[in-house]
Design an enzyme around this catalytic site. Structure first.
Site, mmCIF file in Angstrom:
data_model
loop_
_atom_site.group_PDB
_atom_site.id
_atom_site.type_symbol
_atom_site.label_atom_id
_atom_site.label_comp_id
_atom_site.label_asym_id
_atom_site.label_seq_id
_atom_site.Cartn_x
_atom_site.Cartn_y
_atom_site.Cartn_z
ATOM 1 C CG ASN A 114 -0.111 5.255 1.317
ATOM 2 O OD1 ASN A 114 0.615 5.654 0.422
ATOM 3 N ND2 ASN A 114 -1.286 4.699 1.108
ATOM 4 C CG ASP A 131 1.272 8.833 -1.037
ATOM 5 O OD1 ASP A 131 2.495 9.029 -0.837
ATOM 6 O OD2 ASP A 131 0.806 7.788 -1.502
ATOM 7 C CG ASP A 183 -12.225 32.602 -37.823
ATOM 8 O OD1 ASP A 183 -12.067 31.989 -38.900
ATOM 9 O OD2 ASP A 183 -11.974 33.814 -37.691
ATOM 10 C CD GLU A 224 -2.292 4.086 -2.817
ATOM 11 O OE1 GLU A 224 -2.249 4.806 -1.824
ATOM 12 O OE2 GLU A 224 -1.409 3.266 -3.076
ATOM 13 C CB VAL A 259 -0.952 0.009 1.219
ATOM 14 C CG1 VAL A 259 -1.676 1.347 1.314
ATOM 15 C CG2 VAL A 259 -1.949 -1.117 1.109
ATOM 16 C CB ALA A 260 3.690 2.266 2.134
ATOM 17 C CB ILE A 293 1.134 0.550 -4.991
ATOM 18 C CG1 ILE A 293 1.808 -0.815 -5.165
ATOM 19 C CG2 ILE A 293 0.244 0.852 -6.187
ATOM 20 C CD1 ILE A 293 0.858 -1.984 -5.172
ATOM 21 C CG ASP A 310 -10.942 27.787 -40.581
ATOM 22 O OD1 ASP A 310 -10.432 27.589 -41.696
ATOM 23 O OD2 ASP A 310 -11.097 28.908 -40.077
ATOM 24 C CG ASP A 342 -7.008 32.497 -38.696
ATOM 25 O OD1 ASP A 342 -6.542 31.817 -39.607
ATOM 26 O OD2 ASP A 342 -8.117 32.315 -38.168
HETATM 27 P P1 ATP Z 1 -7.592 35.638 -41.572
HETATM 28 O O1 ATP Z 1 -7.631 34.444 -42.454
HETATM 29 O O2 ATP Z 1 -6.233 36.051 -41.198
HETATM 30 O O3 ATP Z 1 -8.546 35.612 -40.428
HETATM 31 P P2 ATP Z 1 -9.233 37.200 -43.393
HETATM 32 O O4 ATP Z 1 -10.333 37.864 -42.657
HETATM 33 O O5 ATP Z 1 -8.613 37.989 -44.498
HETATM 34 O O6 ATP Z 1 -8.042 36.860 -42.459
HETATM 35 P P3 ATP Z 1 -11.179 35.439 -44.450
HETATM 36 O O7 ATP Z 1 -12.234 35.834 -43.498
HETATM 37 O O8 ATP Z 1 -11.056 34.038 -44.889
HETATM 38 O O9 ATP Z 1 -9.756 35.833 -43.929
HETATM 39 O O10 ATP Z 1 -11.393 36.351 -45.708
HETATM 40 C C1 ATP Z 1 -10.687 36.098 -46.905
HETATM 41 C C2 ATP Z 1 -10.749 37.304 -47.812
HETATM 42 O O11 ATP Z 1 -12.085 37.531 -48.224
HETATM 43 C C3 ATP Z 1 -10.335 38.611 -47.154
HETATM 44 O O12 ATP Z 1 -8.975 38.831 -47.201
HETATM 45 C C4 ATP Z 1 -11.071 39.633 -47.982
HETATM 46 O O13 ATP Z 1 -10.374 39.903 -49.188
HETATM 47 C C5 ATP Z 1 -12.344 38.916 -48.309
HETATM 48 N N1 ATP Z 1 -13.383 39.241 -47.338
HETATM 49 C C6 ATP Z 1 -13.309 39.189 -45.998
HETATM 50 N N2 ATP Z 1 -14.464 39.526 -45.418
HETATM 51 C C7 ATP Z 1 -15.302 39.796 -46.419
HETATM 52 C C8 ATP Z 1 -16.667 40.195 -46.487
HETATM 53 N N3 ATP Z 1 -17.407 40.351 -45.392
HETATM 54 N N4 ATP Z 1 -17.205 40.382 -47.695
HETATM 55 C C9 ATP Z 1 -16.485 40.189 -48.803
HETATM 56 N N5 ATP Z 1 -15.215 39.824 -48.816
HETATM 57 C C10 ATP Z 1 -14.607 39.630 -47.646
#
Ligand code: ATP
Length: 891
Positions: free
Chosen positions: A722, A726, A629, A300, A295-296, A298, A633, A342
């Protein structure tokens, strides 16, 4: 809804007005008060979880341990033999042990639960006529919910609006292509997959926008009916936990063998007539001692200590804006060697302001702020920027929507042209929402009885699709000269680290829009925005670099803009390369591998490009973190070793990620890496502390056996040690702050476990020192009597183990250097251990613990002295090693 079963069937056929009435809703949504009442009545909108294991069950489970069972049997035999005090003490120790285990398990569970709640999804609703964000679990029937690409549909409901809405319903229907949703009437009976006027909880919006009326929540939803009870989620074990588990199992076997050997030798001695004469007593004592050794020795408590230290780490990370969604991430973060991030919002502030513009006639610079004086081209530019735009400013001045789009309505307002005026003059009739693959967004409106498509997007994309230009109010064919001017101006803006968007339009015949409509455009102009880097980012990039972590920018933005910003914050250095998504696509796998280490900026990438970049780094043996985002993605986030979603990102991205940044900030990633490294160090310290103490005890036991001394500890003493020594100090070590060199050493190789050379050496060294100290103490006591010997070794082991908490605090610093009072938890643990120890010196209990009555304060002080010297030796050795190492490094 009274009869839910029946209601469920007809919701898609029912007229919307009647549904609105039945659910007490209106175009303004529910009132907050009504929503609250409904929530109280109907309960939370979440699938019911299978009930958790009750505490008493957890408690009972601690008695499933083989060792505990044997001890209980031994205790029972003691009782039968009339040794009530012994029975009671063993029983009490076992109970206390179980209580501590349950408390630890509950604490670990609680903090994981809290983290889960932190990353629970929200929903955008309309209540009291206003748009609000509420936790998705607080939705009720009658709520109006807004949807956009990347959202999880939070409840079942009937669509009120749908703009090119597409929903992935695979999990419900098994269908692999996204379902197109429309606001239509359905009169006949159709299966779930064909109810195009409805959306269902748990499905994913892959494209477009929508608004729906919630008609069922929680287990009344389609998915709720299918899923029934949701299994309460069990946390995945981390690689470290799995490794430790394997190691503990092997170690336990070795210790069991050792205990059996000890038992064998003792039994042999009893039969050779070396016992007390009472055979039963001797055998029970021999068995009990062997069990106590097991016990001492291991460890656990190891698993729950590791879980607690990991969850302490997740709490710390949450304070630094990084919410951990998958526990293994805490560990992996410590090994991260590459961060693919990004740009927009993560490295930059995402506070965009339009600062310049360019039109075909060459105008640029200051835009006149008197709309009366605008030329046709200028007016058209502003109109498109405000109309092909989803952002808005609420009554209380809050800006809602994508910062890029907010910048354009801000610009219009600043020029004294209220954006709402333009929007009400030319209402939107159809749309093609933005997505980061196309990099475009378009909307349809009527001007002078003609329908037009207004397009905004990445300049390179829009330029390529423009066949004509608006020049001083006239539509003229695009010439090479005009195109070159636009391109040069775009390049010039980008070189100033400005983000550029282009605006164009074209007449259309009807409102059935397709992506093909976004061709043959009439180019109007470009707007340039600044988006300053976050202040703390330059330092964070530098900190990452000195920690052996490379930062790579992956952005949807234009290459020149990206490089300009990357240079400003130290990501792009002299001699580095930048690639666009198209250039990346043209590279073979070998070509990419050859230049990979040199490319620090990827621009105009698609989500697929992101996966390729992560895979390439992984193929080179790197542990990669990747941010994202958008809805597309998710695969890249899953592919990365640590997928990091933005707090402002889509539900889908968050769900795929191991970590969510609540402030979207790159610096928080670096800060989380530091915590990750710290957590791993601390687990190492806790484990080393446990093993060194156990090793010390075993060395003393084996020595006594070989030297034919009496056992250095009684079974009860071992159990007590223990219990006392411990968990508490080990957990306290888990709260140590990061060592000074944490962020100046290279990332940890994920394949090496805890017991790398240095830890192993230090555990062995400390174990041997403790062993020698205990043996010495026993010898000293034996000069008086064998009982004194046992009391001395017991007391010395307790002191050594308690005080060992100090040298265990750091591998490179002594307790004084690390700040003796710096970690209050360690001090508390040491005080509590000492206090518990003093219990054994209380007259009455003394006997139970086999401490002779004559054993007094001076003996305790001698043991303390021996322990002190032992600890001092540990610290001095550490100083010498660090000194020698520093010397070598200087050479
Ligand atoms: P990151 O990828 O670094 O977040 P980002 O905003 O440029 O940057 P996306 O959101 O994928 O990346 O946008 C890609 C491209 O699309 C932009 O660089 C811009 O040229 C165009 N874009 C971004 N937002 C809009 C929008 N609301 N309407 C039209 N075109 C847009």
């Amino acid at each position: 809804m009274e009869n839910k079963e029946q209601a469920q069937r007809v919701i898609y056929q029912e007229p919307i007005d009647s549904l609105m009435q039945q659910t007490n809703s209106s175009n303004n949504g529910l009132s907050t008060t009504l929503a609250k009442e409904k929530l109280e009545k109907d309960g939370l909108n979440q699938l019911k979880e299978a009930p958790k294991k009750p505490t008493w069950k957890l408690f009972l489970e601690t008695f499933k341990d083989a060792m505990v069972i044997v001890l209980l049997i031994v205790a029972l035999i003691q009782m039968i033999m009339g040794e009530y005090v012994e029975f009671f003490v063993i029983f009490a120790v076992l109970m206390l042990n179980s209580v501590i285990s349950v408390v630890q398990a509950k604490k670990a569970e609680g903090s994981l639960e809290a983290l889960k709640n932190l990353s629970a999804p929200d929903a955008r609703v309309i209540r009291d006529g206003k748009e609000k964000t509420v936790p998705a679990k607080e939705l009720v029937v009658g709520d109006l919910v807004l949807l956009e690409a990347g959202d999880y549909v939070p409840a079942d409901g009937r669509l009120l609006e749908a703009g090119s809405l597409q929903v992935d319903e695979g999990m419900l229907t098994g269908e692999s292509t996204a379902a197109e949703k429309e606001v239509v009437e359905i009169t006949n009976t159709v299966p779930v997959g064909d109810r195009v006027n409805m959306v269902f909880s748990g499905t994913i919006v892959t494209y477009g926008r929508g608004k729906f009326l919630v008609t069922s929540t929680a287990n009344n939803t389609e998915i709720g009916q299918v899923a029934g009870l949701l299994e309460s989620t069990t946390e995945q074990a981390t690689p470290l936990q799995r490794g430790l588990d394997k190691f503990s199992k092997k170690l336990s076997l070795a210790i069991l063998a050792l205990s059996l050997l000890i038992l064998g030798i003792q039994l042999l001695r009893i039969f050779l007539g070396e016992g007390t004469g009472d055979l039963t007593v001797d055998i029970v004592n021999a068995v009990m001692f062997a069990v106590a050794v097991a016990v001492a020795a291991i460890p656990e408590a190891l698993q729950s200590i590791v879980t607690i230290v990991l969850s302490l780490g997740t709490n710390k990370m949450a304070k630094r804006h990084a919410i951990i969604r998958k526990l293994p991430a805490v560990e992996t973060l410590g090994s991260t060697s590459i961060i693919c991030t990004d740009k927009t919002g993560t490295l930059t502030q995402n506070k965009m302001t339009v600062v310049d513009y360019y039109l075909a006639n060459g105008n640029s610079g200051d835009f006149t702020d008197n709309p009366e004086k605008w030329s046709d081209d200028e007016r058209r530019l502003i109109e498109i920027s405000v109309l092909a735009n989803d952002a808005s400013i609420s009554e209380d001045g809050t800006k809602l929507g994508d910062p890029t789009e907010v910048a354009f309505i801000d610009f219009s307002e600043k020029l004294n042209q209220p954006y709402q005026e333009i929007r009400s003059n030319f209402p939107r009739e159809a749309e093609l929402p933005f997505d980061s693959d196309r990099k475009l967004m378009s909307t349809a409106h009527t001007f002078d009885n003609e329908k037009y498509l207004l397009v905004k997007g990445g300049p390179d994309i829009v330029f390529n699709r423009s066949k004509k230009v608006l020049l001083n109010g006239e539509v003229v064919p695009m010439t090479d000269e005009l195109m070159t001017n636009f391109q040069n101006q775009n390049e010039a803006f980008s070189n100033r680290a400005l983000r550029v968007l282009a605006f164009a339009y074209r007449p259309i015949d009807n409102l059935d829009l397709t992506f093909d409509d976004e061709n043959d455009l009439i180019l109007v102009g470009i707007l340039a925005m600044i988006d300053p880097p976050r202040k703390e980012v330059t330092q964070a990039v530098e900190e990452a670099r000195s920690a052996g972590i490379k930062t790579v920018m992956i952005t949807g933005d234009h290459k020149t803009t990206a490089v300009a910003i990357a240079k400003e914050i130290g990501i792009f250095e002299e001699g580095n390369q930048a690639l666009t998504g198209t250039e990346l696509d043209a590279l073979s796998e070998d070509e990419l591998m050859n230049i990979l280490e040199n490319v620090t900026v990827y621009a105009r990438v698609s989500p697929e490009n992101k996966i390729r970049i992560v895979r390439a780094w992984q193929a080179k043996g790197h542990i990669s973190a990747m941010t994202g985002d958008g809805v597309n993605d998710a695969p890249a986030l899953k592919q990365a070793d640590i997928g990091i979603a933005m707090g402002t990102g889509t539900d889908v991205a968050k769900d795929a990620a191991a970590m969510v940044l609540t402030d979207d900030n790159f610096a928080s990633i670096v800060s989380a890496v530091e915590v990750g490294r710290n957590v791993f160090d601390n687990i190492k310290k806790a484990v080393a502390y446990l093993f060194a103490g156990n090793l010390g005890a075993i060395i003393a036991i084996i020595f006594a056996l070989v030297a034919d001394w009496s056992n250095p500890f009684t079974a009860l003493q071992l159990l007590f040690i223990n219990l006392v020594n411990d968990s508490l100090p080990a957990i306290a070590l888990g709260t140590e702050k990061a060592e000074p060199a944490t962020m100046s050493r290279p990332p940890r190789d994920p394949n090496t476990g805890i017991f790398t050379g240095r830890t192993l050496v230090s555990v062995t060294y400390r174990g041997i020192l403790i062993g020698i100290a205990v043996i010495f103490a026993q010898w000293l006591g034996m000069q008086h009597s064998p009982e004194f010997g046992v009391a001395m070794s017991f007391t010395t082991l307790i002191w050594c183990r308690t005080l060992q908490t100090f040298p265990a605090r750091s591998n490179t610093q002594t307790a004084i250097q690390a700040g003796f009072f710096a970690n209050k938890v360690v001090l508390i643990a040491v005080v509590v251990c000492s206090a518990l120890f003093s219990l054994t010196m209380i007259p009455g209990l003394k006997e139970v613990f086999s401490i002779p009555t004559a054993f007094g304060i001076s003996e305790i002080l001698i043991c303390l002295g021996i322990a002190f010297v032992t600890i001092l030796l540990m610290e001095i050795t550490k100083l010498i090693i660090v000194h020698v190492q520093n010397g070598k490094e200087k050479e």
